[in-house]
Design a protein around this motif. Sequence first.
Motif, PDB file in Angstrom:
ATOM      1  N   ARG A 183       0.820  -1.225   0.000  1.00 28.80           N
ATOM      2  CA  ARG A 183       0.000   0.000   0.000  1.00 28.80           C
ATOM      3  C   ARG A 183       0.854   1.275   0.000  1.00 28.80           C
ATOM      4  N   THR A 184       1.978   1.259   0.724  1.00 27.18           N
ATOM      5  CA  THR A 184       2.752   2.487   0.914  1.00 27.18           C
ATOM      6  C   THR A 184       3.948   2.642  -0.024  1.00 27.18           C
ATOM      7  N   LEU A 185       4.496   1.538  -0.525  1.00 27.73           N
ATOM      8  CA  LEU A 185       5.684   1.624  -1.389  1.00 27.73           C
ATOM      9  C   LEU A 185       5.467   2.501  -2.626  1.00 27.73           C
ATOM     10  N   PRO A 186       4.315   2.425  -3.301  1.00 26.29           N
ATOM     11  CA  PRO A 186       4.120   3.319  -4.456  1.00 26.29           C
ATOM     12  C   PRO A 186       4.229   4.807  -4.098  1.00 26.29           C
ATOM     13  N   TYR A 187       3.776   5.192  -2.903  1.00 23.35           N
ATOM     14  CA  TYR A 187       3.889   6.596  -2.485  1.00 23.35           C
ATOM     15  C   TYR A 187       5.348   6.979  -2.270  1.00 23.35           C
ATOM     16  N   ALA A 188       6.137   6.082  -1.645  1.00 28.56           N
ATOM     17  CA  ALA A 188       7.556   6.367  -1.415  1.00 28.56           C
ATOM     18  C   ALA A 188       8.291   6.510  -2.743  1.00 28.56           C
ATOM     19  N   LYS A 189       7.951   5.655  -3.701  1.00 23.20           N
ATOM     20  CA  LYS A 189       8.584   5.737  -5.015  1.00 23.20           C
ATOM     21  C   LYS A 189       8.158   7.014  -5.743  1.00 23.20           C
ATOM     22  N   MET A 190       6.918   7.422  -5.529  1.00 20.29           N
ATOM     23  CA  MET A 190       6.422   8.651  -6.144  1.00 20.29           C
ATOM     24  C   MET A 190       7.188   9.863  -5.602  1.00 20.29           C
ATOM     25  N   PHE A 192      -2.272   4.409  11.047  1.00 24.85           N
ATOM     26  CA  PHE A 192      -1.113   4.938  11.775  1.00 24.85           C
ATOM     27  C   PHE A 192       0.140   4.131  11.448  1.00 24.85           C
ATOM     28  N   SER A 193       0.029   2.793  11.465  1.00 27.41           N
ATOM     29  CA  SER A 193       1.202   1.945  11.184  1.00 27.41           C
ATOM     30  C   SER A 193       1.670   2.114   9.737  1.00 27.41           C
ATOM     31  N   GLN A 194       0.751   2.342   8.823  1.00 31.81           N
ATOM     32  CA  GLN A 194       1.118   2.571   7.428  1.00 31.81           C
ATOM     33  C   GLN A 194       1.825   3.917   7.271  1.00 31.81           C
ATOM     34  N   GLY A 195       1.404   4.910   8.046  1.00 30.99           N
ATOM     35  CA  GLY A 195       2.076   6.213   8.030  1.00 30.99           C
ATOM     36  C   GLY A 195       3.515   6.097   8.504  1.00 30.99           C
ATOM     37  N   LYS A 196       3.722   5.335   9.589  1.00 30.00           N
ATOM     38  CA  LYS A 196       5.085   5.116  10.099  1.00 30.00           C
ATOM     39  C   LYS A 196       5.932   4.391   9.065  1.00 30.00           C
ATOM     40  N   LEU A 197       5.344   3.391   8.426  1.00 31.39           N
ATOM     41  CA  LEU A 197       6.073   2.625   7.419  1.00 31.39           C
ATOM     42  C   LEU A 197       6.424   3.501   6.215  1.00 31.39           C
ATOM     43  N   LEU A 198       5.503   4.353   5.806  1.00 28.74           N
ATOM     44  CA  LEU A 198       5.755   5.231   4.660  1.00 28.74           C
ATOM     45  C   LEU A 198       6.938   6.151   4.936  1.00 28.74           C
ATOM     46  N   ILE A 199       7.040   6.669   6.145  1.00 30.13           N
ATOM     47  CA  ILE A 199       8.163   7.533   6.504  1.00 30.13           C
ATOM     48  C   ILE A 199       9.477   6.765   6.369  1.00 30.13           C
ATOM     49  N   LYS A 200       9.471   5.498   6.783  1.00 29.67           N
ATOM     50  CA  LYS A 200      10.656   4.642   6.638  1.00 29.67           C
ATOM     51  C   LYS A 200      10.993   4.406   5.166  1.00 29.67           C
ATOM     52  N   LEU A 201       9.967   4.116   4.372  1.00 25.65           N
ATOM     53  CA  LEU A 201      10.196   3.801   2.959  1.00 25.65           C
ATOM     54  C   LEU A 201      10.631   5.031   2.165  1.00 25.65           C
ATOM     55  N   ILE A 202      10.188   6.214   2.586  1.00 25.77           N
ATOM     56  CA  ILE A 202      10.667   7.452   1.947  1.00 25.77           C
ATOM     57  C   ILE A 202      12.167   7.583   2.181  1.00 25.77           C
ATOM     58  N   SER A 246      13.151  11.644   6.689  1.00 20.77           N
ATOM     59  CA  SER A 246      11.991  12.532   6.586  1.00 20.77           C
ATOM     60  C   SER A 246      12.297  13.871   7.242  1.00 20.77           C
ATOM     61  N   TYR A 247      13.087  13.844   8.306  1.00 27.61           N
ATOM     62  CA  TYR A 247      13.467  15.075   9.003  1.00 27.61           C
ATOM     63  C   TYR A 247      14.224  16.010   8.050  1.00 27.61           C
ATOM     64  N   ASN A 248      15.181  15.456   7.291  1.00 29.36           N
ATOM     65  CA  ASN A 248      15.960  16.292   6.372  1.00 29.36           C
ATOM     66  C   ASN A 248      15.097  16.881   5.260  1.00 29.36           C
ATOM     67  N   LEU A 249      14.132  16.078   4.771  1.00 29.91           N
ATOM     68  CA  LEU A 249      13.228  16.601   3.740  1.00 29.91           C
ATOM     69  C   LEU A 249      12.367  17.727   4.298  1.00 29.91           C
ATOM     70  N   LEU A 250      11.844  17.537   5.520  1.00 29.27           N
ATOM     71  CA  LEU A 250      11.033  18.581   6.150  1.00 29.27           C
ATOM     72  C   LEU A 250      11.863  19.828   6.441  1.00 29.27           C
ATOM     73  N   LYS A 251      13.101  19.617   6.874  1.00 31.73           N
ATOM     74  CA  LYS A 251      13.988  20.739   7.184  1.00 31.73           C
ATOM     75  C   LYS A 251      14.231  21.590   5.937  1.00 31.73           C
ATOM     76  N   ALA A 252      14.419  20.927   4.789  1.00 27.11           N
ATOM     77  CA  ALA A 252      14.645  21.656   3.534  1.00 27.11           C
ATOM     78  C   ALA A 252      13.410  22.453   3.136  1.00 27.11           C
ATOM     79  N   TYR A 253      12.242  21.925   3.467  1.00 26.96           N
ATOM     80  CA  TYR A 253      10.992  22.568   3.043  1.00 26.96           C
ATOM     81  C   TYR A 253      10.465  23.564   4.076  1.00 26.96           C
ATOM     82  N   LEU A 276      11.492  11.137  13.199  1.00 27.23           N
ATOM     83  CA  LEU A 276      11.684  11.469  11.787  1.00 27.23           C
ATOM     84  C   LEU A 276      13.152  11.395  11.395  1.00 27.23           C
ATOM     85  N   LYS A 277      14.037  11.321  12.397  1.00 33.91           N
ATOM     86  CA  LYS A 277      15.470  11.236  12.125  1.00 33.91           C
ATOM     87  C   LYS A 277      15.946   9.790  12.013  1.00 33.91           C
ATOM     88  N   SER A 278      15.084   8.845  12.362  1.00 38.89           N
ATOM     89  CA  SER A 278      15.503   7.436  12.318  1.00 38.89           C
ATOM     90  C   SER A 278      15.770   7.015  10.883  1.00 38.89           C
TER      91      SER A 278
END
Length: 201
Positions: free
Chosen positions: A79-86, A131-141, A149-156, A176-178
């Motif tokens: 469910r989440t991998l396509p979003y990370a690839k996007m 919630f668990s899918q949201g956590k997984l998506l952050i990992k897959l990003i 995810s922290y670095n991406l948010l920091k840039a934005y 978000l730094k993990s």
Amino acid sequence: MMRMRWYKILILFLLCAAGSQAQQLKINTLPEGVQRAQLDGKDTIAVVNLQEVFIFPQMRFKNKREQKKYNKLVRDVKRTLPYAKMVYETLIETYEYMKTLPNDKTRQEHLKRMEKDLFKEYKPKLKKLSFSQGKLLIKLIDRECNQSSYNLLKAYLGSFRAGFWNLFAGMFGASLKSEYDPKGKDATTERIVILVERGLI
């Protein structure tokens, strides 16, 4: 309910952050297929990049509960991998497009339009993530973009707001730094991702 809501908002920011961060990245990708040719006497031999082969041992479960947990992870990765690839594709496309724009003002206008479009397109879809899918998506990003995810948010959003979101995530046991650890704690997830990418599960 509050948990799910902040994850969905955060993921939308990450999607937009991908576009912002792209202008700072140097993209170096090698497409599969013929790359070059090599002369061998009078013969021309094509040099081809082949896809890596992975061999995994058969999964063994101690009990039904463990098997159910594994099956849930398979479902969540699918469910989440396509979003990370996007997000990764957005980084590449935005990076390449930003190079064609004449100045910073035009770049900023493009990023604002892109942010608006991303929110409009993906907000309804991301609202359906658990919630668990949201956590997984952050990992897959992190896996796909090779950036937390922290670095991406920091840039934005800047350091302060990225720090706020990371602190907020910490209240729910997330960071978000993990970093994604494919050979350690995320080994099972990595196995599933590889199998999903190759259409084997």
